[in-house]
Design an enzyme around this catalytic site. Sequence first.
Site, PDB file in Angstrom:
ATOM      1  N   GLY A 103       0.773  -1.335  -0.037  1.00  0.00           N
ATOM      2  CA  GLY A 103      -0.030  -0.129   0.032  1.00  0.00           C
ATOM      3  C   GLY A 103       0.868   1.403   0.028  1.00  0.00           C
ATOM      4  O   GLY A 103       0.525   2.302  -0.491  1.00  0.00           O
ATOM      5  N   LYS A 123       9.846   2.768   0.342  1.00  0.00           N
ATOM      6  CA  LYS A 123       8.756   2.924   1.495  1.00  0.00           C
ATOM      7  C   LYS A 123       8.192   4.408   1.804  1.00  0.00           C
ATOM      8  O   LYS A 123       8.902   5.163   2.177  1.00  0.00           O
ATOM      9  CB  LYS A 123       8.975   2.312   2.799  1.00  0.00           C
ATOM     10  CG  LYS A 123       7.807   2.035   3.764  1.00  0.00           C
ATOM     11  CD  LYS A 123       8.249   0.919   4.876  1.00  0.00           C
ATOM     12  CE  LYS A 123       7.051   0.999   5.675  1.00  0.00           C
ATOM     13  NZ  LYS A 123       7.508   0.013   6.892  1.00  0.00           N
ATOM     14  N   ASP A 135      -2.754   6.834   2.509  1.00  0.00           N
ATOM     15  CA  ASP A 135      -2.239   7.711   1.499  1.00  0.00           C
ATOM     16  C   ASP A 135      -0.998   7.123   0.752  1.00  0.00           C
ATOM     17  O   ASP A 135      -0.259   7.872  -0.112  1.00  0.00           O
ATOM     18  CB  ASP A 135      -1.909   9.014   2.082  1.00  0.00           C
ATOM     19  CG  ASP A 135      -1.201   8.988   3.419  1.00  0.00           C
ATOM     20  OD1 ASP A 135      -0.529   7.781   3.612  1.00  0.00           O
ATOM     21  OD2 ASP A 135      -0.904   9.666   4.037  1.00  0.00           O
ATOM     22  N   ASP A 270       1.150 -10.907   6.760  1.00  0.00           N
ATOM     23  CA  ASP A 270       1.548 -10.236   5.648  1.00  0.00           C
ATOM     24  C   ASP A 270       2.775  -9.359   6.167  1.00  0.00           C
ATOM     25  O   ASP A 270       3.461  -8.687   5.282  1.00  0.00           O
ATOM     26  CB  ASP A 270       0.544  -9.095   5.324  1.00  0.00           C
ATOM     27  CG  ASP A 270       0.089  -8.304   6.538  1.00  0.00           C
ATOM     28  OD1 ASP A 270      -0.561  -9.016   7.613  1.00  0.00           O
ATOM     29  OD2 ASP A 270       0.169  -7.019   6.783  1.00  0.00           O
TER      30      ASP A 270
END
Length: 521
Positions: A103, A123, A135, A270
């Site tokens: 994400g 990242k 975001d 994850d």
Amino acid sequence: MRNLNIKDTFTKELPADPLLENTRRQVENACFSYVTPKKTSNPELLHVSPEMLENLGISQKEAKSKAFLNVFTGNSVLPNTKPYAMCYGGHQFGNWAGQLGDGRAINLAEIVHNNTRWAIQLKGAGHTPYSRTADGLAVLRSSIREYLCSEAMFHLGVPTTRALSLALSGDQVLRDVLYNGNPEYEKGAIVCRVAPSFLRFGNFEILTAREDFKTLKTLTDYTIKHFFSHLGTPSKETYLAFFNDVAQRTLDMIIHWQRVGFVHGVMNTDNMSILGLTIDYGPYGWLEGFDFGWTPNTTDRQHKRYRYGNQPNIGLWNLYKLANALFPLIDDVKALETVLDTYKTNFERDSLKMMRSKLGLEMQDAFDASLIKDLEANLQLTETDMTLFFRKLSDFNSEKGADGLEIVKEAFYIPTEITLEVHQKWNSWFQKYAERLAQEETTSEARKATMNAINPKYVLRNYMAQLAIDAADKGDYQLIDDLFQLLKNPYSEQPENEKWFAKRPDWARYKVGCSMLSCSS
Ligand code: AMP
Ligand code: MG
């Protein structure tokens, strides 16, 4: 950086999401989506890891170039590469969470240097199809924490992803640190992190959850070919051996965490690397007082699922989920269960071995397990600093009839809590320890040296990272470098750095960032 040896395999050998728009969505029948990093307004490099530059074949001179700054903050894309975000799912806090994915991580490329493959990833470089409602950005505080800790873990000998660079984006990012409805703007930042692969348990889980067994096989074959090639060509046996290797690597990693007192804080599937690397440094923390019940993560305060003492069990729980994900390829419940049972027995064996080594015991004695159990109980009688205790313990010289409690006294946070009863428990433990040491064949000096190579003198205590963050917020980045240098040699005596070999100061006990952290980063 013209000489970078770019050798992409992930995007070449695995199915891509055909959609190229950067819109949030469910991505099926694919392992990743192409996505371009967001342009940053005023990027500024704060730190670069010289070791990682060397690993990637980038010179110090190149690291100072505009091209380096642009590539590692997302403002330009390396020639002949197509950045992408990975698709994965995961079990979060015990529940299946469906599709998660990168994400806020964007993979740039794979570089092969000195026969080693490195995937490089930004990242905090903007949103991806996997960003859901968030975001895609990262703030300076969490980026400093990841940057410093991942390199520190490497130097401690703990399997981990690495970090190449830490940069400010120049953009502001809105965050509600305490989840109390008071969001504030913070400095945005980007870490470039590096690992042979960023594949997680969740990359496999999502495919099985969707019954996409074709892609599951393609991804597993890919993983074995590039990262477990010693297992040979794919077959049911190879897949089982692969699962067995992942289980053993996961266990090794967690035993290292227990050894140095690292608490990951969010061991969701994850966040479990398929290579057994420590990955995703979020609300992690370091034990100060030795406490099996401690977790740094405020989100986990109630159930303490990811507390220090529970990490080995959670590793096993997560491996059950991976077993389910790989089951369609292996189709043998008994065989998978055997691997999981072996994890349990190996955990007993390996943790005993690890604790023996922390105590400087080279021989094996049937009573070692009870000696260790008593020690762990004593360490939790009153708040006792783990790092100080084990480091000071190497000074205990039984031959000279030393007073053990006197030797480790620095480790106790509240000396007045050492009541007569506590005192007696420690004295009795030290007496047993002295008797046990008498069976050893090595000299005290040799034992001290081996113990000091296992029990670190310097770790990234939570308040140390926070001091670097507070200074950086004011524009002073010196402490980032000071800590980076300090933590390169965590087992060495560094007389000039003795101030970092001390208990957590009182002001840090309840301060946000020092004793408690949230996922809001
Ligand atoms: P974590 O618990 O930090 O490992 O994150 C869980 C999931 O949330 C992953 O899929 C992350 O990529 C995603 N995520 C976390 N923070 C953000 C963010 N600021 N923007 C987009 N996705 C995020
Ligand atoms: Mg994560």
